[in-house]
Design an enzyme around this catalytic site. Structure first.
Site, PDB file in Angstrom:
ATOM      1  N   HIS A  72      24.596 -92.932  86.093  1.00 45.55           N
ATOM      2  CA  HIS A  72      24.680 -91.739  86.935  1.00 45.55           C
ATOM      3  C   HIS A  72      25.221 -92.199  88.279  1.00 45.55           C
ATOM      4  CE1 HIS A  72      23.659 -87.702  88.313  1.00 45.55           C
ATOM      5  NE2 HIS A  72      23.473 -88.291  89.476  1.00 45.55           N
ATOM      6  N   CYS A  73      26.376 -91.677  88.654  1.00 46.75           N
ATOM      7  CA  CYS A  73      27.043 -92.111  89.883  1.00 46.75           C
ATOM      8  C   CYS A  73      26.680 -91.185  91.046  1.00 46.75           C
ATOM      9  CB  CYS A  73      28.557 -92.127  89.675  1.00 46.75           C
ATOM     10  SG  CYS A  73      29.456 -92.691  91.125  1.00 46.75           S
TER      11      CYS A  73
END
Length: 147
Positions: A72-73
């Site tokens: 998850h960026c």
């Protein structure tokens, strides 16, 4: 960016009526219930109530299971998975090119402030860096507009 708005490959969650139908007790039980009853819970996401595919994982930030989950960026505020991985690679490549370009501007500025004369190779390199940056910026803009 495109990475933010592209679906990372979210596995569709069942709706409430579908969940009720899964646990009804009919003879044709769903794959989820079969795996749950057999004890193969490592292949299930209990939160989403789906059978996880290979390399899929539940993201705690998005509360979704994502196919071929990478991470998850926080920079794009989205999961990076099967659906948007290529856009994320392009995003990173453009970011690196931008950083190199900024470093070139800083070095050139520091050389001018210190009064040192920039040789022709340095000026040539500077022009190349600006050209590469604008090519990437234009290519990205065209790519976004075409999508």
């Amino acid at each position: 960016t495109i990475t933010h708005f592209t679906d990372p490959g979210v596995i569709k969650k069942p709706t409430e009526p579908e969940i009720q139908e899964m646990f009804n007790g009919n003879n044709n039980k769903s794959e989820y219930v079969k795996k749950l009853l057999s004890g193969e819970t490592s292949k299930l996401c209990i939160t989403c109530r789906v059978v996880k595919e290979f390399r899929s994982k539940h993201c705690a930030f998005c509360n979704n299971c994502v196919k071929t989950f990478d991470h998850h960026c926080p920079w794009v505020n989205n999961c990076i998975g099967e659906g948007n991985y290529k856009y994320f690679i392009w995003f990173m490549f453009i970011e690196i090119a931008s950083m190199i370009n900024i470093m070139t501007f800083i070095i050139r500025h520091l050389c001018i402030i210190n009064g040192s004369d920039i040789d022709t190779f340095g000026e040539y390199l500077f022009c190349i860096m600006i050209s590469i940056y604008f090519i990437f910026a234009c290519t990205t803009s065209i790519f976004v507009l075409v999508q």
